[in-house]
Design a protein around this motif. Structure first.
Motif, mmCIF file in Angstrom:
data_model
loop_
_atom_site.group_PDB
_atom_site.id
_atom_site.type_symbol
_atom_site.label_atom_id
_atom_site.label_comp_id
_atom_site.label_asym_id
_atom_site.label_seq_id
_atom_site.Cartn_x
_atom_site.Cartn_y
_atom_site.Cartn_z
ATOM 1 N N ALA A 54 0.840 -1.210 0.000
ATOM 2 C CA ALA A 54 0.000 0.000 0.000
ATOM 3 C C ALA A 54 0.872 1.256 0.000
ATOM 4 O O ALA A 54 0.550 2.254 -0.654
ATOM 5 C CB ALA A 54 -0.926 -0.001 1.214
ATOM 6 N N ALA A 55 1.975 1.186 0.722
ATOM 7 C CA ALA A 55 2.897 2.334 0.776
ATOM 8 C C ALA A 55 3.458 2.628 -0.614
ATOM 9 O O ALA A 55 3.614 3.794 -1.004
ATOM 10 C CB ALA A 55 4.030 2.047 1.754
ATOM 11 N N ALA A 56 3.740 1.553 -1.372
ATOM 12 C CA ALA A 56 4.274 1.737 -2.734
ATOM 13 C C ALA A 56 3.213 2.352 -3.638
ATOM 14 O O ALA A 56 3.514 3.249 -4.443
ATOM 15 C CB ALA A 56 4.749 0.399 -3.299
ATOM 16 N N ILE A 57 1.967 1.890 -3.501
ATOM 17 C CA ILE A 57 0.888 2.452 -4.336
ATOM 18 C C ILE A 57 0.705 3.933 -4.013
ATOM 19 O O ILE A 57 0.572 4.770 -4.917
ATOM 20 C CB ILE A 57 -0.433 1.685 -4.094
ATOM 21 N N ALA A 58 0.708 4.261 -2.724
ATOM 22 C CA ALA A 58 0.522 5.665 -2.310
ATOM 23 C C ALA A 58 1.672 6.529 -2.826
ATOM 24 O O ALA A 58 1.459 7.679 -3.224
ATOM 25 C CB ALA A 58 0.425 5.761 -0.794
ATOM 26 N N ALA A 59 2.882 5.973 -2.840
ATOM 27 C CA ALA A 59 4.021 6.721 -3.403
ATOM 28 C C ALA A 59 3.818 6.911 -4.904
ATOM 29 O O ALA A 59 4.154 7.960 -5.464
ATOM 30 C CB ALA A 59 5.323 5.982 -3.130
ATOM 31 N N GLY A 60 3.249 5.879 -5.549
ATOM 32 C CA GLY A 60 2.977 5.961 -6.989
ATOM 33 C C GLY A 60 2.003 7.079 -7.316
ATOM 34 O O GLY A 60 2.071 7.674 -8.387
ATOM 35 N N GLU A 61 1.099 7.353 -6.398
ATOM 36 C CA GLU A 61 0.120 8.430 -6.642
ATOM 37 C C GLU A 61 0.785 9.805 -6.599
ATOM 38 O O GLU A 61 0.175 10.789 -6.972
ATOM 39 C CB GLU A 61 -1.019 8.330 -5.629
ATOM 40 N N GLN A 62 2.026 9.829 -6.134
ATOM 41 C CA GLN A 62 2.769 11.096 -6.167
ATOM 42 C C GLN A 62 3.971 10.993 -7.104
ATOM 43 O O GLN A 62 4.956 11.730 -6.967
ATOM 44 C CB GLN A 62 3.214 11.483 -4.754
ATOM 45 N N GLY A 63 3.892 10.037 -8.021
ATOM 46 C CA GLY A 63 4.929 9.930 -9.048
ATOM 47 C C GLY A 63 6.232 9.293 -8.588
ATOM 48 O O GLY A 63 7.253 9.413 -9.265
ATOM 49 N N ARG A 64 6.214 8.597 -7.436
ATOM 50 C CA ARG A 64 7.443 7.989 -6.923
ATOM 51 C C ARG A 64 7.279 6.501 -6.644
ATOM 52 O O ARG A 64 7.974 5.946 -5.796
ATOM 53 C CB ARG A 64 7.881 8.693 -5.631
ATOM 54 N N GLY A 65 6.358 5.875 -7.353
ATOM 55 C CA GLY A 65 6.068 4.467 -7.086
ATOM 56 C C GLY A 65 7.257 3.545 -7.303
ATOM 57 O O GLY A 65 7.593 2.714 -6.468
ATOM 58 N N TRP A 66 7.905 3.729 -8.450
ATOM 59 C CA TRP A 66 9.031 2.833 -8.739
ATOM 60 C C TRP A 66 10.255 3.160 -7.889
ATOM 61 O O TRP A 66 11.021 2.275 -7.537
ATOM 62 C CB TRP A 66 9.359 2.844 -10.231
ATOM 63 N N ASP A 67 10.409 4.439 -7.558
ATOM 64 C CA ASP A 67 11.495 4.792 -6.629
ATOM 65 C C ASP A 67 11.258 4.041 -5.314
ATOM 66 O O ASP A 67 12.195 3.525 -4.703
ATOM 67 C CB ASP A 67 11.481 6.301 -6.341
ATOM 68 N N TYR A 68 9.983 4.007 -4.905
ATOM 69 C CA TYR A 68 9.646 3.361 -3.635
ATOM 70 C C TYR A 68 9.932 1.865 -3.695
ATOM 71 O O TYR A 68 10.587 1.307 -2.809
ATOM 72 C CB TYR A 68 8.170 3.608 -3.278
ATOM 73 N N VAL A 69 9.442 1.218 -4.754
ATOM 74 C CA VAL A 69 9.619 -0.237 -4.891
ATOM 75 C C VAL A 69 11.113 -0.593 -4.907
ATOM 76 O O VAL A 69 11.579 -1.472 -4.167
ATOM 77 C CB VAL A 69 8.927 -0.736 -6.186
ATOM 78 N N GLU A 70 11.850 0.102 -5.749
ATOM 79 C CA GLU A 70 13.283 -0.205 -5.901
ATOM 80 C C GLU A 70 14.060 0.057 -4.614
ATOM 81 O O GLU A 70 14.953 -0.716 -4.238
ATOM 82 C CB GLU A 70 13.867 0.632 -7.039
ATOM 83 N N LEU A 71 13.705 1.150 -3.954
ATOM 84 C CA LEU A 71 14.426 1.503 -2.721
ATOM 85 C C LEU A 71 14.062 0.548 -1.573
ATOM 86 O O LEU A 71 14.906 0.195 -0.751
ATOM 87 C CB LEU A 71 14.101 2.949 -2.333
ATOM 88 N N PHE A 72 12.811 0.125 -1.556
ATOM 89 C CA PHE A 72 12.383 -0.845 -0.535
ATOM 90 C C PHE A 72 13.197 -2.126 -0.693
ATOM 91 O O PHE A 72 13.761 -2.655 0.277
ATOM 92 C CB PHE A 72 10.883 -1.137 -0.679
ATOM 93 N N TYR A 73 13.276 -2.630 -1.925
ATOM 94 C CA TYR A 73 14.018 -3.872 -2.154
ATOM 95 C C TYR A 73 15.476 -3.742 -1.710
ATOM 96 O O TYR A 73 16.044 -4.656 -1.109
ATOM 97 C CB TYR A 73 13.977 -4.257 -3.635
ATOM 98 N N ARG A 74 16.059 -2.594 -2.003
ATOM 99 C CA ARG A 74 17.475 -2.417 -1.663
ATOM 100 C C ARG A 74 17.710 -2.285 -0.162
ATOM 101 O O ARG A 74 18.834 -2.384 0.307
ATOM 102 C CB ARG A 74 18.046 -1.208 -2.406
ATOM 103 N N ASN A 75 16.649 -2.052 0.579
ATOM 104 C CA ASN A 75 16.778 -1.900 2.031
ATOM 105 C C ASN A 75 15.953 -2.939 2.778
ATOM 106 O O ASN A 75 15.703 -2.791 3.977
ATOM 107 C CB ASN A 75 16.356 -0.485 2.451
ATOM 108 N N GLN A 76 15.577 -3.967 2.048
ATOM 109 C CA GLN A 76 14.742 -5.020 2.631
ATOM 110 C C GLN A 76 15.430 -5.667 3.838
ATOM 111 O O GLN A 76 16.633 -5.915 3.810
ATOM 112 C CB GLN A 76 14.525 -6.080 1.539
#
Lengths: 143, 239
Positions: free
Chosen positions: B128-150
């Motif tokens: 949900a956090a990734a989707i909400a970031a996507g609504e502000q144009g940062r969805g893929w930044d969120y997904v990629e950054l989450f994975y790198r800090n998993q």
């Protein structure tokens, strides 16, 4: 080459400062109800910058600070004497320095460019040039 | 001559004094403005890995929601992923960037991330956090950054603080709005919807990929890809 007459420099500074007030006021009004200024050529840069946490400083909208800064610059452009010359230069240098910092934030932190902020930065750069010229050419001279 | 030079000398001295004072005042004023501005950003992303790398990988590529790339691209590659999934992390770091570089950046295909939450309950707020970031144009930044800090699976690292630090690192412009959106029923329902969709497609693990384009009959699941090349070939065939 001699500097333009001080009156001419003051008129140019007045025009630039008034333009700056108009630009900053437009941004501030557009943001007032949670909106954002419209970029000239579309895109979401202005919206992204407006919604950034950097668009306010200690709870005050940066555009409102801009309006105040330009208003002070307008005042110095209308006044005479060394105080006004020095004040105009100090304010324009401050505005220019802050514009450089804000442009850095746009390019490398927010990763979006707001066209209106670019216009403001250009106006502030021109104001610095005019006020620097007024100060170096006329400080210590009678108005 | 000395009488003519005296006023000039006095003027120069005055200019130096006032000029120095003006420069000093300006430096102090700018320093105060910058310090105040920097102090309010609280450095939430300073401990994150890969902020610069993610930014560089995605720079200049359009994003809308969780779709990366030209919205009019003929081919859509869909990744069904779980942000807590370790295999997805490996893909995010080693395979997906290659596909982004070769097919998405060029406009040949767009890449869509859809949540397929299978690891645990925390995968839902993460998605949900990734989707909400996507609504502000940062969805893929969120997904990629989450994975790198998993974090380690099951270590309860998916806290509000962790999710927020990823949002800040991803450059989500309005954190307050993001906080509201990620907890909204609408966004949580979207996570459930894509998870149900993945199940209906018969996908049994993450990451799973599917492709859709002029050369496919709707959204077609792909066999588990071993390399970026397999995904690139699937995109070419779908185009």
């Amino acid at each position: 080459m001699s500097a333009p007459a001080e009156g001419t420099l003051q008129r140019i500074a007045t025009f630039l400062a008034a333009s700056g007030i108009a630009v900053a006021a437009y941004i501030a009004i557009a943001q007032a109800d949670g909106g954002a200024p419209a970029c000239f050529s579309g895109g979401s840069g202005c919206e992204t910058v407006s919604r950034s946490s950097h668009s306010a400083l200690a709870g005050i909208d940066v555009a409102v600070i801009g309006v105040l800064g330009y208003a002070l610059l307008l005042a110095t452009s209308l006044l005479r004497g060394d105080g006004a010359r020095m004040g105009g230069f100090a304010l324009a240098l401050t505005g220019f320095g802050f514009s450089v910092y804000l442009t850095y934030l746009e390019l490398f932190v927010i990763d979006a460019i707001c066209h209106w902020c670019v216009v403001s930065a250009l106006l502030m750069t021109l104001l610095l040039g005019v006020n620097a010229l007024r100060m170096t050419a006329y400080v210590g001279r009678r108005s | 001559m000395s009488t003519a030079a005296a006023p000039d000398e006095g003027r120069r001295e005055r200019l130096v004094k006032l000029g120095s004072a003006a420069v000093f005042l300006a430096i102090v004023a700018v320093a105060i403005l910058v310090v105040v501005s920097e102090s309010q950003t609280d450095g939430g992303n300073t401990d994150l890995e890969g902020v610069a790398q993610v930014k560089a990988d995605l720079r200049g590529i359009p994003q809308r929601g969780l779709v990366l790339g030209d919205p009019d691209a003929a081919v859509t590659l869909v990744e069904y992923g779980d942000l807590q999934c370790p295999a997805c992390k490996v893909y995010a770091e080693e395979i997906v960037p290659e596909v982004i570089g070769s097919k998405v950046r060029s406009g040949k295909a767009k890449l869509e991330f859809r949540n397929y939450t299978i690891i645990g309950e925390e995968s839902v707020p993460a998605g949900a956090a990734a989707i909400a970031a996507g609504e502000q144009g940062r969805g893929w930044d969120y997904v990629e950054l989450f994975y790198r800090n998993q974090g380690f699976e099951g270590s309860d690292y998916v806290t509000d603080s962790f999710l927020t630090s990823i949002a800040k690192g991803a450059g989500v412009p309005d954190i307050e709005r993001w906080n509201r959106d990620r907890k909204s029923r609408r966004v949580l329902a979207e996570v459930s919807r894509t998870t149900a969709e993945a199940k209906s497609l018969g996908l049994d693990g993450t990451p799973s990929f599917a492709v859709e384009g002029p050369g496919t009959e709707g959204l077609e699941p792909l066999p588990f890809p071993e390399s970026a090349r397999e995904l690139e070939e699937a995109i070419d065939e779908a185009g």
